[in-house]
Design a protein around this motif. Structure first.
Motif, PDB file in Angstrom:
ATOM      1  N   GLY A  61      47.645  55.887 -34.277  1.00  0.00           N
ATOM      2  CA  GLY A  61      46.677  54.944 -33.727  1.00  0.00           C
ATOM      3  C   GLY A  61      46.298  55.296 -32.304  1.00  0.00           C
ATOM      4  O   GLY A  61      46.661  56.366 -31.790  1.00  0.00           O
ATOM      5  N   PRO A  62      45.572  54.411 -31.622  1.00  0.00           N
ATOM      6  CA  PRO A  62      45.117  54.689 -30.253  1.00  0.00           C
ATOM      7  C   PRO A  62      46.288  54.856 -29.296  1.00  0.00           C
ATOM      8  O   PRO A  62      47.328  54.220 -29.444  1.00  0.00           O
ATOM      9  N   ALA A  63      46.097  55.712 -28.307  1.00  0.00           N
ATOM     10  CA  ALA A  63      47.179  55.989 -27.354  1.00  0.00           C
ATOM     11  C   ALA A  63      47.327  54.889 -26.308  1.00  0.00           C
ATOM     12  O   ALA A  63      48.385  54.759 -25.687  1.00  0.00           O
ATOM     13  N   GLN A  64      46.273  54.111 -26.096  1.00  0.00           N
ATOM     14  CA  GLN A  64      46.282  53.074 -25.076  1.00  0.00           C
ATOM     15  C   GLN A  64      46.256  51.691 -25.723  1.00  0.00           C
ATOM     16  O   GLN A  64      46.096  51.548 -26.924  1.00  0.00           O
ATOM     17  N   GLY A  65      46.420  50.665 -24.891  1.00  0.00           N
ATOM     18  CA  GLY A  65      46.333  49.294 -25.371  1.00  0.00           C
ATOM     19  C   GLY A  65      47.661  48.754 -25.852  1.00  0.00           C
ATOM     20  O   GLY A  65      48.733  49.259 -25.489  1.00  0.00           O
ATOM     21  N   SER A  66      47.595  47.735 -26.686  1.00  0.00           N
ATOM     22  CA  SER A  66      48.797  47.086 -27.189  1.00  0.00           C
ATOM     23  C   SER A  66      49.546  48.010 -28.145  1.00  0.00           C
ATOM     24  O   SER A  66      48.961  48.887 -28.778  1.00  0.00           O
ATOM     25  N   ALA A  67      50.853  47.772 -28.265  1.00  0.00           N
ATOM     26  CA  ALA A  67      51.682  48.626 -29.106  1.00  0.00           C
ATOM     27  C   ALA A  67      52.482  47.802 -30.099  1.00  0.00           C
ATOM     28  O   ALA A  67      52.688  46.596 -29.930  1.00  0.00           O
ATOM     29  N   LEU A  68      52.944  48.494 -31.132  1.00  0.00           N
ATOM     30  CA  LEU A  68      53.783  47.907 -32.171  1.00  0.00           C
ATOM     31  C   LEU A  68      54.919  48.869 -32.475  1.00  0.00           C
ATOM     32  O   LEU A  68      54.691  50.071 -32.666  1.00  0.00           O
ATOM     33  N   ILE A  69      56.151  48.363 -32.501  1.00  0.00           N
ATOM     34  CA  ILE A  69      57.309  49.167 -32.889  1.00  0.00           C
ATOM     35  C   ILE A  69      57.797  48.660 -34.236  1.00  0.00           C
ATOM     36  O   ILE A  69      57.952  47.454 -34.443  1.00  0.00           O
ATOM     37  N   TYR A  70      58.057  49.603 -35.147  1.00  0.00           N
ATOM     38  CA  TYR A  70      58.532  49.241 -36.481  1.00  0.00           C
ATOM     39  C   TYR A  70      59.929  49.794 -36.715  1.00  0.00           C
ATOM     40  O   TYR A  70      60.162  51.001 -36.610  1.00  0.00           O
ATOM     41  N   PHE A  71      60.863  48.894 -37.014  1.00  0.00           N
ATOM     42  CA  PHE A  71      62.223  49.260 -37.420  1.00  0.00           C
ATOM     43  C   PHE A  71      62.336  48.995 -38.917  1.00  0.00           C
ATOM     44  O   PHE A  71      62.258  47.847 -39.353  1.00  0.00           O
ATOM     45  N   GLY A  72      62.518  50.048 -39.692  1.00  0.00           N
ATOM     46  CA  GLY A  72      62.406  49.950 -41.137  1.00  0.00           C
ATOM     47  C   GLY A  72      63.670  49.536 -41.859  1.00  0.00           C
ATOM     48  O   GLY A  72      64.717  49.264 -41.270  1.00  0.00           O
ATOM     49  N   GLY A  73      63.539  49.532 -43.174  1.00  0.00           N
ATOM     50  CA  GLY A  73      64.651  49.176 -44.033  1.00  0.00           C
ATOM     51  C   GLY A  73      65.537  50.366 -44.335  1.00  0.00           C
ATOM     52  O   GLY A  73      65.211  51.510 -44.010  1.00  0.00           O
ATOM     53  N   ASN A  74      66.634  50.086 -44.958  1.00  0.00           N
ATOM     54  CA  ASN A  74      67.582  51.130 -45.329  1.00  0.00           C
ATOM     55  C   ASN A  74      66.957  52.026 -46.394  1.00  0.00           C
ATOM     56  O   ASN A  74      66.262  51.548 -47.293  1.00  0.00           O
ATOM     57  N   ALA A  75      67.186  53.337 -46.279  1.00  0.00           N
ATOM     58  CA  ALA A  75      66.679  54.314 -47.237  1.00  0.00           C
ATOM     59  C   ALA A  75      65.154  54.365 -47.268  1.00  0.00           C
ATOM     60  O   ALA A  75      64.561  54.878 -48.218  1.00  0.00           O
ATOM     61  N   GLN A  76      64.509  53.850 -46.235  1.00  0.00           N
ATOM     62  CA  GLN A  76      63.047  53.828 -46.197  1.00  0.00           C
ATOM     63  C   GLN A  76      62.501  55.021 -45.421  1.00  0.00           C
ATOM     64  O   GLN A  76      62.941  55.305 -44.305  1.00  0.00           O
ATOM     65  N   ASP A  77      61.544  55.707 -46.009  1.00  0.00           N
ATOM     66  CA  ASP A  77      60.822  56.779 -45.325  1.00  0.00           C
ATOM     67  C   ASP A  77      59.666  56.134 -44.581  1.00  0.00           C
ATOM     68  O   ASP A  77      58.631  55.812 -45.162  1.00  0.00           O
ATOM     69  N   VAL A  78      59.838  55.924 -43.276  1.00  0.00           N
ATOM     70  CA  VAL A  78      58.827  55.181 -42.510  1.00  0.00           C
ATOM     71  C   VAL A  78      57.507  55.922 -42.411  1.00  0.00           C
ATOM     72  O   VAL A  78      56.466  55.310 -42.153  1.00  0.00           O
ATOM     73  N   SER A  79      57.512  57.240 -42.623  1.00  0.00           N
ATOM     74  CA  SER A  79      56.268  58.007 -42.519  1.00  0.00           C
ATOM     75  C   SER A  79      55.236  57.555 -43.554  1.00  0.00           C
ATOM     76  O   SER A  79      54.032  57.697 -43.350  1.00  0.00           O
ATOM     77  N   ARG A  80      55.703  56.990 -44.665  1.00  0.00           N
ATOM     78  CA  ARG A  80      54.774  56.544 -45.706  1.00  0.00           C
ATOM     79  C   ARG A  80      53.947  55.342 -45.280  1.00  0.00           C
ATOM     80  O   ARG A  80      52.934  55.021 -45.909  1.00  0.00           O
ATOM     81  N   LEU A  81      54.383  54.653 -44.241  1.00  0.00           N
ATOM     82  CA  LEU A  81      53.656  53.474 -43.775  1.00  0.00           C
ATOM     83  C   LEU A  81      52.539  53.821 -42.792  1.00  0.00           C
ATOM     84  O   LEU A  81      51.739  52.951 -42.448  1.00  0.00           O
ATOM     85  N   ILE A  82      52.485  55.062 -42.348  1.00  0.00           N
ATOM     86  CA  ILE A  82      51.507  55.434 -41.322  1.00  0.00           C
ATOM     87  C   ILE A  82      50.081  55.088 -41.729  1.00  0.00           C
ATOM     88  O   ILE A  82      49.375  54.381 -40.985  1.00  0.00           O
ATOM     89  N   PRO A  83      49.572  55.542 -42.889  1.00  0.00           N
ATOM     90  CA  PRO A  83      48.176  55.208 -43.228  1.00  0.00           C
ATOM     91  C   PRO A  83      47.947  53.715 -43.403  1.00  0.00           C
ATOM     92  O   PRO A  83      46.864  53.212 -43.051  1.00  0.00           O
ATOM     93  N   LEU A  84      48.950  53.000 -43.913  1.00  0.00           N
ATOM     94  CA  LEU A  84      48.805  51.559 -44.105  1.00  0.00           C
ATOM     95  C   LEU A  84      48.721  50.835 -42.764  1.00  0.00           C
ATOM     96  O   LEU A  84      47.871  49.954 -42.567  1.00  0.00           O
ATOM     97  N   PHE A  85      49.580  51.204 -41.825  1.00  0.00           N
ATOM     98  CA  PHE A  85      49.597  50.541 -40.528  1.00  0.00           C
ATOM     99  C   PHE A  85      48.384  50.898 -39.679  1.00  0.00           C
ATOM    100  O   PHE A  85      47.859  50.060 -38.946  1.00  0.00           O
ATOM    101  N   VAL A  86      47.950  52.146 -39.747  1.00  0.00           N
ATOM    102  CA  VAL A  86      46.762  52.552 -38.982  1.00  0.00           C
ATOM    103  C   VAL A  86      45.540  51.761 -39.446  1.00  0.00           C
ATOM    104  O   VAL A  86      44.716  51.326 -38.632  1.00  0.00           O
ATOM    105  N   LYS A  87      45.438  51.546 -40.747  1.00  0.00           N
ATOM    106  CA  LYS A  87      44.312  50.784 -41.291  1.00  0.00           C
ATOM    107  C   LYS A  87      44.439  49.302 -40.978  1.00  0.00           C
ATOM    108  O   LYS A  87      43.462  48.634 -40.627  1.00  0.00           O
ATOM    109  N   ALA A  88      45.656  48.770 -41.072  1.00  0.00           N
ATOM    110  CA  ALA A  88      45.863  47.329 -40.873  1.00  0.00           C
ATOM    111  C   ALA A  88      45.792  46.917 -39.408  1.00  0.00           C
ATOM    112  O   ALA A  88      45.364  45.808 -39.093  1.00  0.00           O
TER     113      ALA A  88
END
Length: 256
Positions: A61-88
């Motif tokens: 997402g954008p380098a500036q502005g507000s930020a969001l940190i995501y701490f995932g679940g056990n055995a979760q590949d957080v990279s799979r959420l990238i397109p979903l979070f960028v869109k949302a």
């Protein structure tokens, strides 16, 4: 007959003590399920040093502005959420954390290590952005609740959270003295009483991992601000975060 009964009792007791010893010695391998490093197209990889280890953080997402940190679940590949979070969350810079031992991060996970790392990650992100929201899912909900007690978080989201890992473990191993054996308890219900951030809690309608009673106990433990609680229909523990209804509710809440 008495000798036979005594022998059987002694044998059973030895088996039980052996099982307790096995659980104690191997509990972290039973609690944590690290994921291997995975491709993360569209994301910047940040190698962040924390307490002698190197964490692999994915930023999108954008380098500036507000930020969001995501701490995932056990055995979760957080990279799979990238397109979903960028869109949302198109207006936010999103940081997805690979815990120690997960996704190419060095070290081994433990509660103390994950909590120290969470503070390191937050301070790094906060130095770049004016406000930071935090999402914690499942295992990550315990990390997020702790972080909200030691840092000022703009908004806190907990997805399929628990009151403590101790409670969940007792539900899974009712025949063992979990309170005595467990090292990493993640006592979120104790910590939640100190949380002062606006909080949204999202529950999966068909959560097969976290008992509803455990989530309800956490909800009841908030003191300063009552959390907004919603159940995402038609979802399970693993599917809830990617559900359209969940992402829309997250976007609305983070937008304020």
């Amino acid at each position: 007959m008495l000798k036979l009964a005594a022998a059987l009792f002694s044998f059973t007791a030895l088996l039980y003590l052996g099982a307790c010893g096995y659980l104690y010695a191997n509990q972290r391998s039973l609690l944590y399920y690290p994921t291997p490093a995975a491709p993360a197209p569209g994301a910047e990889r940040i190698a962040l040093r924390s307490d002698g280890e190197t964490l692999q953080i994915l930023r999108a997402g954008p380098a500036q502005g507000s930020a969001l940190i995501y701490f995932g679940g056990n055995a979760q590949d957080v990279s799979r959420l990238i397109p979903l979070f960028v869109k949302a969350f198109p207006g936010r810079s999103v940081y997805l954390v690979n815990y120690r031992g997960y996704g190419g991060s060095s070290g081994s996970p433990s509660e103390a290590a994950l909590l120290r790392d969470a503070v390191t990650v937050f301070d790094f992100v906060r130095s770049r952005h004016p406000d930071v929201a935090v999402i914690g899912q499942s295992l990550g909900s315990g990390v997020a609740v702790f972080l909200a007690t030691v840092r000022q978080i703009a908004r806190l989201v907990l997805i399929t959270p628990y009151d403590s890992i101790e409670t969940v473990a007792k539900n899974s191993f009712p025949q063992f003295p979990v309170s005595l054996l467990l090292k990493d308890k993640f006592l979120s219900s104790t910590r939640a009483a100190s949380v002062r951030s606006p909080t949204l809690i999202l529950l999966a309608e068909r959560d097969e991992v976290i008992p509803r009673a455990s989530s309800d106990a956490l909800i009841a433990s908030f003191h300063w601000l009552r959390p907004v609680v919603e159940v995402v229909g038609g979802t399970t523990h693993d599917s809830v975060c990617a559900a359209d209804a969940c992402l829309k509710r997250l976007a609305d809440f983070l937008h304020g």
